[in-house]
Design an enzyme around this catalytic site. Structure first.
Site, mmCIF file in Angstrom:
data_model
loop_
_atom_site.group_PDB
_atom_site.id
_atom_site.type_symbol
_atom_site.label_atom_id
_atom_site.label_comp_id
_atom_site.label_asym_id
_atom_site.label_seq_id
_atom_site.Cartn_x
_atom_site.Cartn_y
_atom_site.Cartn_z
ATOM 1 N N LEU A 182 0.841 -1.207 0.000
ATOM 2 C CA LEU A 182 0.000 0.000 0.000
ATOM 3 C C LEU A 182 0.874 1.253 0.000
ATOM 4 O O LEU A 182 2.068 1.191 0.285
ATOM 5 C CB LEU A 182 -0.902 -0.024 1.239
ATOM 6 C CG LEU A 182 -1.827 -1.248 1.348
ATOM 7 C CD1 LEU A 182 -2.606 -1.210 2.654
ATOM 8 C CD2 LEU A 182 -2.784 -1.312 0.167
ATOM 9 N N PRO A 183 0.268 2.424 -0.301
ATOM 10 C CA PRO A 183 1.094 3.638 -0.449
ATOM 11 C C PRO A 183 1.826 4.075 0.824
ATOM 12 O O PRO A 183 3.039 4.294 0.775
ATOM 13 C CB PRO A 183 0.077 4.701 -0.878
ATOM 14 C CG PRO A 183 -1.065 3.942 -1.485
ATOM 15 C CD PRO A 183 -1.123 2.644 -0.724
ATOM 16 N N THR A 194 6.433 0.772 1.713
ATOM 17 C CA THR A 194 7.452 1.619 2.351
ATOM 18 C C THR A 194 6.714 2.612 3.244
ATOM 19 O O THR A 194 6.008 3.494 2.749
ATOM 20 C CB THR A 194 8.271 2.394 1.304
ATOM 21 O OG1 THR A 194 8.873 1.470 0.405
ATOM 22 C CG2 THR A 194 9.357 3.241 1.969
ATOM 23 N N LYS A 254 15.551 0.601 4.403
ATOM 24 C CA LYS A 254 15.034 1.032 3.090
ATOM 25 C C LYS A 254 15.141 2.561 2.940
ATOM 26 O O LYS A 254 15.528 3.079 1.887
ATOM 27 C CB LYS A 254 13.581 0.561 2.975
ATOM 28 C CG LYS A 254 12.730 1.229 1.924
ATOM 29 C CD LYS A 254 13.043 0.754 0.526
ATOM 30 C CE LYS A 254 12.216 1.526 -0.492
ATOM 31 N NZ LYS A 254 12.609 1.304 -1.851
ATOM 32 N N LYS A 262 8.013 11.331 -0.597
ATOM 33 C CA LYS A 262 7.472 10.645 0.594
ATOM 34 C C LYS A 262 8.616 9.989 1.374
ATOM 35 O O LYS A 262 8.720 10.139 2.588
ATOM 36 C CB LYS A 262 6.449 9.589 0.167
ATOM 37 C CG LYS A 262 5.847 8.828 1.345
ATOM 38 C CD LYS A 262 5.175 7.524 0.934
ATOM 39 C CE LYS A 262 6.174 6.463 0.548
ATOM 40 N NZ LYS A 262 5.662 5.108 0.462
HETATM 41 P P1 NAD Z 1 0.411 2.452 -6.301
HETATM 42 O O1 NAD Z 1 -0.224 3.734 -5.931
HETATM 43 O O2 NAD Z 1 0.633 2.120 -7.745
HETATM 44 O O3 NAD Z 1 -0.420 1.207 -5.649
HETATM 45 C C1 NAD Z 1 -1.040 1.242 -4.404
HETATM 46 C C2 NAD Z 1 -2.307 0.413 -4.516
HETATM 47 O O4 NAD Z 1 -2.894 0.282 -3.227
HETATM 48 C C3 NAD Z 1 -3.362 1.076 -5.418
HETATM 49 O O5 NAD Z 1 -3.781 0.147 -6.414
HETATM 50 C C4 NAD Z 1 -4.502 1.422 -4.450
HETATM 51 O O6 NAD Z 1 -5.780 1.326 -5.030
HETATM 52 C C5 NAD Z 1 -4.293 0.357 -3.379
HETATM 53 N N1 NAD Z 1 -4.881 0.688 -2.075
HETATM 54 C C6 NAD Z 1 -4.733 1.807 -1.356
HETATM 55 N N2 NAD Z 1 -5.395 1.697 -0.174
HETATM 56 C C7 NAD Z 1 -5.953 0.461 -0.180
HETATM 57 C C8 NAD Z 1 -6.759 -0.262 0.752
HETATM 58 N N3 NAD Z 1 -7.126 0.261 1.933
HETATM 59 N N4 NAD Z 1 -7.168 -1.509 0.430
HETATM 60 C C9 NAD Z 1 -6.812 -2.052 -0.759
HETATM 61 N N5 NAD Z 1 -6.060 -1.428 -1.680
HETATM 62 C C10 NAD Z 1 -5.635 -0.190 -1.388
HETATM 63 O O7 NAD Z 1 1.816 2.420 -5.521
HETATM 64 P P2 NAD Z 1 3.088 1.493 -5.833
HETATM 65 O O8 NAD Z 1 4.002 2.187 -6.790
HETATM 66 O O9 NAD Z 1 2.618 0.108 -6.114
HETATM 67 O O10 NAD Z 1 3.818 1.557 -4.420
HETATM 68 C C11 NAD Z 1 3.360 0.791 -3.299
HETATM 69 C C12 NAD Z 1 4.400 0.892 -2.202
HETATM 70 O O11 NAD Z 1 5.670 0.409 -2.696
HETATM 71 C C13 NAD Z 1 4.658 2.339 -1.728
HETATM 72 O O12 NAD Z 1 4.822 2.302 -0.332
HETATM 73 C C14 NAD Z 1 5.948 2.734 -2.447
HETATM 74 O O13 NAD Z 1 6.676 3.711 -1.740
HETATM 75 C C15 NAD Z 1 6.670 1.398 -2.481
HETATM 76 N N6 NAD Z 1 7.667 1.268 -3.563
HETATM 77 C C16 NAD Z 1 7.384 1.675 -4.832
HETATM 78 C C17 NAD Z 1 8.353 1.526 -5.827
HETATM 79 C C18 NAD Z 1 8.094 1.987 -7.243
HETATM 80 O O14 NAD Z 1 9.052 2.010 -8.034
HETATM 81 N N7 NAD Z 1 6.849 2.301 -7.609
HETATM 82 C C19 NAD Z 1 9.600 0.948 -5.529
HETATM 83 C C20 NAD Z 1 9.837 0.491 -4.230
HETATM 84 C C21 NAD Z 1 8.863 0.654 -3.248
#
Ligand code: NAD
Length: 299
Positions: A65-66, A96, A171, A246
Protein backbone atom coordinates in the site's frame (compact mmCIF):
# COMPACT_ATOMS: atom_id res chain seq x y z
CA UNK A 1 2.07 -23.58 0.39
CA UNK A 2 0.10 -21.26 2.63
CA UNK A 3 -3.29 -19.90 1.61
CA UNK A 4 -2.46 -16.28 0.86
CA UNK A 5 -4.28 -12.96 0.50
CA UNK A 6 -2.65 -10.07 -1.40
CA UNK A 7 -3.95 -6.55 -0.70
CA UNK A 8 -2.87 -3.58 -2.85
CA UNK A 9 -2.39 -4.40 -6.54
CA UNK A 10 -0.86 -1.16 -7.85
CA UNK A 11 2.30 -0.58 -9.91
CA UNK A 12 4.29 -2.84 -7.57
CA UNK A 13 1.68 -5.12 -5.97
CA UNK A 14 0.10 -6.10 -9.32
CA UNK A 15 3.22 -7.70 -10.82
CA UNK A 16 4.30 -9.12 -7.42
CA UNK A 17 0.96 -10.93 -7.17
CA UNK A 18 1.36 -12.22 -10.72
CA UNK A 19 4.74 -13.73 -9.83
CA UNK A 20 3.20 -15.51 -6.83
CA UNK A 21 0.49 -16.93 -9.12
CA UNK A 22 3.15 -18.06 -11.60
CA UNK A 23 4.93 -19.87 -8.75
CA UNK A 24 1.73 -21.80 -8.00
CA UNK A 25 0.37 -19.89 -5.00
CA UNK A 26 -3.40 -19.74 -4.59
CA UNK A 27 -4.15 -16.04 -4.08
CA UNK A 28 -7.13 -14.14 -2.69
CA UNK A 29 -6.82 -10.51 -3.87
CA UNK A 30 -8.34 -7.12 -3.06
CA UNK A 31 -7.65 -3.54 -4.15
CA UNK A 32 -9.76 -0.36 -4.00
CA UNK A 33 -9.55 -0.30 -7.83
CA UNK A 34 -11.75 -2.92 -9.50
CA UNK A 35 -9.53 -2.83 -12.63
CA UNK A 36 -6.55 -3.97 -10.56
CA UNK A 37 -8.56 -6.90 -9.12
CA UNK A 38 -9.77 -7.85 -12.63
CA UNK A 39 -6.22 -7.94 -13.93
CA UNK A 40 -5.07 -10.24 -11.11
CA UNK A 41 -8.12 -12.48 -11.68
CA UNK A 42 -7.12 -12.78 -15.34
CA UNK A 43 -3.83 -14.24 -14.10
CA UNK A 44 -5.58 -16.81 -11.90
CA UNK A 45 -6.29 -15.01 -8.59
CA UNK A 46 -9.62 -15.16 -6.75
CA UNK A 47 -10.99 -11.61 -6.47
CA UNK A 48 -12.98 -10.18 -3.53
CA UNK A 49 -14.97 -6.99 -3.11
CA UNK A 50 -13.57 -6.20 0.34
CA UNK A 51 -10.52 -6.97 2.43
CA UNK A 52 -12.38 -8.83 5.21
CA UNK A 53 -13.72 -11.44 2.77
CA UNK A 54 -10.34 -11.67 1.00
CA UNK A 55 -8.59 -12.74 4.21
CA UNK A 56 -11.12 -15.33 5.37
CA UNK A 57 -9.60 -18.86 5.31
CA UNK A 58 -6.03 -17.63 4.70
CA UNK A 59 -2.99 -17.90 6.98
CA UNK A 60 -0.70 -15.44 5.18
CA UNK A 61 -1.49 -11.82 4.20
CA UNK A 62 0.78 -9.69 2.00
CA UNK A 63 0.09 -5.95 1.64
CA UNK A 64 1.59 -3.39 -0.75
CA UNK A 65 0.00 0.00 0.00
CA UNK A 66 1.09 3.64 -0.45
CA UNK A 67 1.75 4.88 3.11
CA UNK A 68 1.56 4.14 6.86
CA UNK A 69 -1.99 5.44 7.31
CA UNK A 70 -3.28 2.99 4.66
CA UNK A 71 -1.48 0.07 6.32
CA UNK A 72 -2.67 0.89 9.86
CA UNK A 73 -6.20 1.41 8.56
CA UNK A 74 -6.22 -1.90 6.65
CA UNK A 75 -5.22 -3.97 9.70
CA UNK A 76 -6.37 -1.94 12.72
CA UNK A 77 -8.94 0.59 11.45
CA UNK A 78 -12.69 0.53 12.02
CA UNK A 79 -13.14 -2.23 9.42
CA UNK A 80 -9.62 -3.55 9.98
CA UNK A 81 -8.88 -7.17 9.08
CA UNK A 82 -6.63 -8.09 12.03
CA UNK A 83 -9.56 -9.21 14.17
CA UNK A 84 -10.70 -11.58 11.38
CA UNK A 85 -7.38 -13.39 10.98
CA UNK A 86 -6.74 -16.84 12.43
CA UNK A 87 -4.37 -16.86 15.41
CA UNK A 88 -0.66 -17.19 14.50
CA UNK A 89 -1.26 -15.98 10.91
CA UNK A 90 1.75 -14.23 9.34
CA UNK A 91 1.45 -10.76 7.79
CA UNK A 92 4.12 -9.45 5.41
CA UNK A 93 3.77 -5.73 4.77
CA UNK A 94 5.89 -4.76 1.75
CA UNK A 95 4.84 -1.08 1.69
CA UNK A 96 7.45 1.62 2.35
CA UNK A 97 6.11 3.32 5.49
CA UNK A 98 7.43 5.05 8.60
CA UNK A 99 9.24 2.64 10.91
CA UNK A 100 7.16 3.84 13.89
CA UNK A 101 3.99 2.70 12.07
CA UNK A 102 5.59 -0.72 11.49
CA UNK A 103 6.51 -0.99 15.18
CA UNK A 104 3.01 0.15 16.23
CA UNK A 105 1.46 -2.43 13.90
CA UNK A 106 3.66 -5.21 15.32
CA UNK A 107 2.78 -4.29 18.92
CA UNK A 108 -0.96 -4.23 18.24
CA UNK A 109 -0.89 -7.47 16.24
CA UNK A 110 1.08 -9.26 18.94
CA UNK A 111 -1.83 -8.58 21.33
CA UNK A 112 -4.04 -10.49 18.86
CA UNK A 113 -1.53 -13.38 18.57
CA UNK A 114 -0.63 -12.41 15.03
CA UNK A 115 2.88 -12.20 13.55
CA UNK A 116 4.15 -9.47 11.19
CA UNK A 117 7.23 -8.59 9.16
CA UNK A 118 7.97 -5.21 7.59
CA UNK A 119 9.42 -6.12 4.19
CA UNK A 120 9.85 -3.04 1.98
CA UNK A 121 11.43 -3.63 -1.40
CA UNK A 122 14.05 -2.15 -3.69
CA UNK A 123 14.20 -2.72 -7.44
CA UNK A 124 11.26 -0.70 -8.74
CA UNK A 125 8.52 -1.70 -11.16
CA UNK A 126 11.09 -3.46 -13.40
CA UNK A 127 12.21 -5.64 -10.50
CA UNK A 128 8.61 -6.34 -9.48
CA UNK A 129 7.80 -7.54 -13.01
CA UNK A 130 10.98 -9.60 -13.36
CA UNK A 131 10.66 -11.13 -9.88
CA UNK A 132 14.10 -9.79 -8.94
CA UNK A 133 13.18 -7.46 -6.06
CA UNK A 134 15.37 -7.01 -2.99
CA UNK A 135 13.38 -7.53 0.25
CA UNK A 136 14.66 -5.69 3.32
CA UNK A 137 12.97 -7.34 6.27
CA UNK A 138 12.34 -6.36 9.89
CA UNK A 139 10.87 -8.76 12.49
CA UNK A 140 11.80 -12.04 14.16
CA UNK A 141 14.42 -14.32 12.60
CA UNK A 142 11.95 -17.23 12.92
CA UNK A 143 9.27 -15.40 10.90
CA UNK A 144 11.88 -14.28 8.34
CA UNK A 145 12.87 -17.94 7.77
CA UNK A 146 9.21 -18.84 7.28
CA UNK A 147 8.69 -15.96 4.81
CA UNK A 148 11.68 -16.88 2.63
CA UNK A 149 9.77 -19.28 0.40
CA UNK A 150 7.04 -16.80 -0.56
CA UNK A 151 9.44 -13.84 -0.85
CA UNK A 152 11.67 -15.87 -3.19
CA UNK A 153 8.81 -16.06 -5.68
CA UNK A 154 8.93 -12.24 -5.97
CA UNK A 155 12.58 -11.40 -5.34
CA UNK A 156 16.11 -12.72 -5.55
CA UNK A 157 17.82 -10.94 -2.65
CA UNK A 158 16.44 -11.28 0.89
CA UNK A 159 17.95 -9.39 3.84
CA UNK A 160 17.04 -9.62 7.52
CA UNK A 161 17.82 -6.09 8.77
CA UNK A 162 16.80 -6.60 12.41
CA UNK A 163 13.69 -6.37 14.57
CA UNK A 164 10.35 -4.71 13.73
CA UNK A 165 10.82 -1.41 11.87
CA UNK A 166 14.45 -2.19 10.92
CA UNK A 167 13.42 -3.08 7.37
CA UNK A 168 11.86 0.36 6.99
CA UNK A 169 14.88 2.17 8.47
CA UNK A 170 17.25 0.31 6.11
CA UNK A 171 15.03 1.03 3.09
CA UNK A 172 14.84 4.74 3.97
CA UNK A 173 18.63 5.03 4.48
CA UNK A 174 19.09 3.45 1.04
CA UNK A 175 16.62 5.78 -0.67
CA UNK A 176 18.07 8.87 0.99
CA UNK A 177 21.48 7.89 -0.42
CA UNK A 178 19.90 7.19 -3.82
CA UNK A 179 18.38 10.70 -3.95
CA UNK A 180 21.79 12.23 -3.14
CA UNK A 181 23.50 10.10 -5.82
CA UNK A 182 20.88 10.99 -8.44
CA UNK A 183 21.16 14.74 -7.76
CA UNK A 184 24.97 14.61 -7.60
CA UNK A 185 25.27 12.60 -10.81
CA UNK A 186 22.94 15.04 -12.59
CA UNK A 187 24.94 18.02 -11.37
CA UNK A 188 28.29 16.53 -12.49
CA UNK A 189 26.96 15.47 -15.90
CA UNK A 190 25.45 18.90 -16.57
CA UNK A 191 28.71 20.65 -15.63
CA UNK A 192 30.55 18.40 -18.10
CA UNK A 193 28.01 19.24 -20.83
CA UNK A 194 28.32 22.99 -20.03
CA UNK A 195 32.04 22.63 -20.66
CA UNK A 196 31.57 21.02 -24.05
CA UNK A 197 31.87 17.36 -23.10
CA UNK A 198 29.65 14.61 -24.45
CA UNK A 199 27.32 13.15 -21.76
CA UNK A 200 27.97 9.55 -22.84
CA UNK A 201 31.75 10.00 -22.87
CA UNK A 202 31.59 11.67 -19.43
CA UNK A 203 29.37 8.84 -18.11
CA UNK A 204 31.85 6.24 -19.39
CA UNK A 205 34.73 8.10 -17.73
CA UNK A 206 32.94 8.26 -14.36
CA UNK A 207 31.88 4.60 -14.65
CA UNK A 208 35.58 3.66 -14.81
CA UNK A 209 36.61 6.21 -12.17
CA UNK A 210 35.88 6.95 -8.52
CA UNK A 211 32.51 8.62 -9.27
CA UNK A 212 31.03 5.28 -10.32
CA UNK A 213 27.56 4.64 -8.83
CA UNK A 214 24.23 2.83 -9.45
CA UNK A 215 22.58 5.79 -11.23
CA UNK A 216 25.37 5.82 -13.85
CA UNK A 217 25.32 2.04 -14.19
CA UNK A 218 21.63 1.43 -14.77
CA UNK A 219 19.60 4.66 -14.49
CA UNK A 220 21.51 7.50 -16.18
CA UNK A 221 19.49 10.73 -15.73
CA UNK A 222 20.72 12.38 -18.97
CA UNK A 223 18.46 11.50 -21.95
CA UNK A 224 19.83 9.11 -24.59
CA UNK A 225 22.92 7.96 -22.73
CA UNK A 226 21.28 4.63 -21.84
CA UNK A 227 18.42 2.90 -23.66
CA UNK A 228 15.29 1.67 -21.85
CA UNK A 229 15.57 4.04 -18.89
CA UNK A 230 13.00 6.72 -17.97
CA UNK A 231 15.33 9.60 -19.02
CA UNK A 232 15.27 8.29 -22.60
CA UNK A 233 11.46 8.10 -22.49
CA UNK A 234 10.63 11.68 -21.37
CA UNK A 235 11.00 10.53 -17.74
CA UNK A 236 7.86 8.36 -17.89
CA UNK A 237 7.44 5.18 -15.80
CA UNK A 238 9.89 4.17 -13.08
CA UNK A 239 9.83 5.73 -9.60
CA UNK A 240 7.75 8.90 -9.21
CA UNK A 241 9.21 12.14 -7.80
CA UNK A 242 6.36 12.25 -5.27
CA UNK A 243 7.17 8.75 -3.97
CA UNK A 244 10.80 9.83 -3.55
CA UNK A 245 9.50 12.91 -1.71
CA UNK A 246 7.47 10.64 0.59
CA UNK A 247 10.61 8.59 1.32
CA UNK A 248 12.71 11.72 1.98
CA UNK A 249 10.03 12.90 4.42
CA UNK A 250 10.27 9.51 6.18
CA UNK A 251 14.07 9.85 6.20
CA UNK A 252 13.77 13.27 7.86
CA UNK A 253 11.41 11.89 10.53
CA UNK A 254 13.80 9.00 11.15
CA UNK A 255 16.76 11.39 11.45
CA UNK A 256 14.89 13.62 13.90
CA UNK A 257 13.96 10.62 16.06
CA UNK A 258 17.53 9.33 16.19
CA UNK A 259 19.17 12.82 16.34
CA UNK A 260 21.12 11.94 13.19
CA UNK A 261 22.87 14.65 11.19
CA UNK A 262 21.72 14.36 7.54
CA UNK A 263 22.61 17.59 5.69
CA UNK A 264 22.95 15.81 2.32
CA UNK A 265 19.56 14.14 2.76
CA UNK A 266 18.03 17.51 3.71
CA UNK A 267 19.48 19.15 0.61
CA UNK A 268 18.18 16.37 -1.63
CA UNK A 269 14.78 16.67 0.06
CA UNK A 270 14.68 20.43 -0.68
CA UNK A 271 15.64 19.83 -4.32
CA UNK A 272 13.04 17.12 -4.80
CA UNK A 273 10.22 19.12 -3.18
CA UNK A 274 11.05 22.16 -5.34
CA UNK A 275 11.09 19.86 -8.39
CA UNK A 276 7.66 18.52 -7.45
CA UNK A 277 6.28 22.04 -6.91
CA UNK A 278 7.42 22.84 -10.46
CA UNK A 279 4.93 20.24 -11.71
CA UNK A 280 7.14 17.14 -11.90
CA UNK A 281 5.54 15.06 -9.11
CA UNK A 282 4.35 12.29 -11.44
CA UNK A 283 7.53 12.07 -13.53
CA UNK A 284 10.39 9.69 -12.82
CA UNK A 285 12.81 10.82 -10.10
CA UNK A 286 15.75 10.99 -12.56
CA UNK A 287 14.01 14.06 -14.08
CA UNK A 288 15.82 16.04 -11.35
CA UNK A 289 18.49 16.29 -14.10
CA UNK A 290 16.33 18.96 -15.80
CA UNK A 291 16.58 21.18 -12.74
CA UNK A 292 20.30 21.62 -13.38
CA UNK A 293 19.87 21.95 -17.15
CA UNK A 294 17.08 24.55 -16.76
CA UNK A 295 19.11 26.64 -14.34
CA UNK A 296 21.85 26.79 -16.91
CA UNK A 297 19.53 27.95 -19.70
CA UNK A 298 18.18 30.86 -17.62
CA UNK A 299 21.61 32.47 -17.21
P1 NAD B 1 0.41 2.45 -6.30
O1 NAD B 1 -0.22 3.73 -5.93
O2 NAD B 1 0.63 2.12 -7.75
O3 NAD B 1 -0.42 1.21 -5.65
C1 NAD B 1 -1.04 1.24 -4.40
C2 NAD B 1 -2.31 0.41 -4.52
O4 NAD B 1 -2.89 0.28 -3.23
C3 NAD B 1 -3.36 1.08 -5.42
O5 NAD B 1 -3.78 0.15 -6.41
C4 NAD B 1 -4.50 1.42 -4.45
O6 NAD B 1 -5.78 1.33 -5.03
C5 NAD B 1 -4.29 0.36 -3.38
N1 NAD B 1 -4.88 0.69 -2.07
C6 NAD B 1 -4.73 1.81 -1.36
N2 NAD B 1 -5.40 1.70 -0.17
C7 NAD B 1 -5.95 0.46 -0.18
C8 NAD B 1 -6.76 -0.26 0.75
N3 NAD B 1 -7.13 0.26 1.93
N4 NAD B 1 -7.17 -1.51 0.43
C9 NAD B 1 -6.81 -2.05 -0.76
N5 NAD B 1 -6.06 -1.43 -1.68
C10 NAD B 1 -5.64 -0.19 -1.39
O7 NAD B 1 1.82 2.42 -5.52
P2 NAD B 1 3.09 1.49 -5.83
O8 NAD B 1 4.00 2.19 -6.79
O9 NAD B 1 2.62 0.11 -6.11
O10 NAD B 1 3.82 1.56 -4.42
C11 NAD B 1 3.36 0.79 -3.30
C12 NAD B 1 4.40 0.89 -2.20
O11 NAD B 1 5.67 0.41 -2.70
C13 NAD B 1 4.66 2.34 -1.73
O12 NAD B 1 4.82 2.30 -0.33
C14 NAD B 1 5.95 2.73 -2.45
O13 NAD B 1 6.68 3.71 -1.74
C15 NAD B 1 6.67 1.40 -2.48
N6 NAD B 1 7.67 1.27 -3.56
C16 NAD B 1 7.38 1.68 -4.83
C17 NAD B 1 8.35 1.53 -5.83
C18 NAD B 1 8.09 1.99 -7.24
O14 NAD B 1 9.05 2.01 -8.03
N7 NAD B 1 6.85 2.30 -7.61
C19 NAD B 1 9.60 0.95 -5.53
C20 NAD B 1 9.84 0.49 -4.23
C21 NAD B 1 8.86 0.65 -3.25
Amino acid sequence: MKKTAFIGLGNMGGPMAQNLLKAGHQLHVFDLQQAAIDQAVQHGAIGFSNAVEAVSQVDLVISMLPAGKHVLDLYLGENGIAKDLAKDSLIIDCSTIDSSASVQLAEQLRLLNLRVLDAPVSGGVGGAKAGTLTFIVGGSAYDFEEAKEVLSAMGTKLFHAGSHGAGQVAKICNNMLLSVLMAGTSEALQMAIDNGLDAKVMSDIMLQSSGRNWTLEVYNPCPNVLENVPSSNDYQGGFMVDLMNKDLGLAKDTALNSHSNTPMGDLARNLYSEHSLQGNGHRDFSSIFEMFADKNEKE
